[in-house]
Design an enzyme around this catalytic site. Structure first.
Site, PDB file in Angstrom:
ATOM      1  N   HIS A 167      19.715  29.082  61.729  1.00 20.97           N
ATOM      2  CA  HIS A 167      18.540  29.511  61.872  1.00 20.97           C
ATOM      3  C   HIS A 167      18.023  30.675  61.061  1.00 20.97           C
ATOM      4  O   HIS A 167      16.803  30.694  60.318  1.00 20.97           O
ATOM      5  CB  HIS A 167      18.092  29.800  63.436  1.00 20.97           C
ATOM      6  CG  HIS A 167      17.003  30.330  63.717  1.00 20.97           C
ATOM      7  ND1 HIS A 167      16.298  29.764  64.600  1.00 20.97           N
ATOM      8  CD2 HIS A 167      16.342  31.862  63.672  1.00 20.97           C
ATOM      9  CE1 HIS A 167      14.944  30.612  64.831  1.00 20.97           C
ATOM     10  NE2 HIS A 167      15.194  31.730  64.199  1.00 20.97           N
ATOM     11  N   GLU A 168      19.031  31.662  60.957  1.00 25.43           N
ATOM     12  CA  GLU A 168      18.762  32.877  60.256  1.00 25.43           C
ATOM     13  C   GLU A 168      18.663  32.746  58.748  1.00 25.43           C
ATOM     14  O   GLU A 168      17.767  33.293  58.082  1.00 25.43           O
ATOM     15  CB  GLU A 168      19.834  33.981  60.653  1.00 25.43           C
ATOM     16  CG  GLU A 168      19.787  34.208  62.087  1.00 25.43           C
ATOM     17  CD  GLU A 168      18.456  34.880  62.402  1.00 25.43           C
ATOM     18  OE1 GLU A 168      17.509  35.237  61.630  1.00 25.43           O
ATOM     19  OE2 GLU A 168      18.265  34.513  63.774  1.00 25.43           O
ATOM     20  N   HIS A 171      15.714  31.515  57.355  1.00 31.46           N
ATOM     21  CA  HIS A 171      14.635  32.660  57.089  1.00 31.46           C
ATOM     22  C   HIS A 171      14.553  33.235  55.767  1.00 31.46           C
ATOM     23  O   HIS A 171      13.475  33.498  55.201  1.00 31.46           O
ATOM     24  CB  HIS A 171      14.723  33.865  58.100  1.00 31.46           C
ATOM     25  CG  HIS A 171      14.084  33.547  59.630  1.00 31.46           C
ATOM     26  ND1 HIS A 171      12.826  33.458  59.820  1.00 31.46           N
ATOM     27  CD2 HIS A 171      15.001  33.619  60.613  1.00 31.46           C
ATOM     28  CE1 HIS A 171      12.597  33.324  61.068  1.00 31.46           C
ATOM     29  NE2 HIS A 171      13.702  33.185  61.729  1.00 31.46           N
TER      30      HIS A 171
END
Length: 194
Positions: A167-168, A171
């Site tokens: 998820h990170e 980004h």
């Protein structure tokens, strides 16, 4: 004696105290720096900044360390699990993750291995205005990165930690979890904050 300086990310107080308070230093003064970390404002989920690619970190200095410390403090303040630098308005390849064993800092991270086996994970975001939804993530991933001192790190995460890494790191490439979601949920469903 006090010397106080304020900048955009925090407050620094330098104190000069008599050496006699510190044992055998005699009349010399002992200087101590006290740092008060900043809780930074979070970028709104709909901000176009989230669609930009983050830049590789090339300088490993106090400015980077302040960013990492502020990301950590901000993440703790909102009771979240993961924070990419873009969450606090910085387009740098930096990620902070709260793990049950402590905080993990990843600079210039990339996934080197991902399991074929996937699981459906409920995701959200620490970004204000973020929806919640289910995403298919690898059950296990290995990440290569460097730490705040530019020392190599290789870390493997499974389950929730693997999903948080994915998820990170997404980004950093301008990818949101909603781009990969298999289902977006109504606002009243609670998800884990990443």
């Amino acid at each position: 004696k006090w010397a106080i300086s304020v900048n955009a990310v925090g407050l620094r107080i330098n104190t000069a105290l008599p050496g006699s308070l510190y044992g055998s230093r005699g009349h010399n003064e002992y200087k101590k720096a006290v740092f008060i970390m900043a809780i930074r404002n979070l970028t709104n989920f709909n901000d176009p900044l989230f669609r930009k690619k983050s830049k590789e970190v090339v300088k490993f200095d106090e400015r980077l360390w302040t960013l990492l410390d502020d990301m950590r403090d901000t993440l703790e303040r909102v009771n979240g699990y993961g924070c990419a630098a873009v969450h606090v308005g910085a387009l740098r390849q930096a990620v902070v993750v709260n793990d049950e064993n402590g905080v993990i800092e990843l600079i210039n991270p990339f996934i080197t291995e991902a399991s074929d086996e996937k699981e459906r994970v409920l995701e959200g975001s620490i970004a204000p205005g973020a929806p919640r939804g289910y995403v298919e993530r690898p059950v296990k991933v290995t990440v290569s990165a460097v730490d705040r001192h530019n020392k190599p790190i290789v870390i493997t995460g499974e389950g929730f930690l693997a999903a948080t890494f994915c998820h990170e790191i997404d980004h950093l490439d301008g990818v949101l979890f909603t781009d990969k979601a298999v289902e977006i949920l109504p606002d009243k469903i609670t998800a884990l904050k990443r």
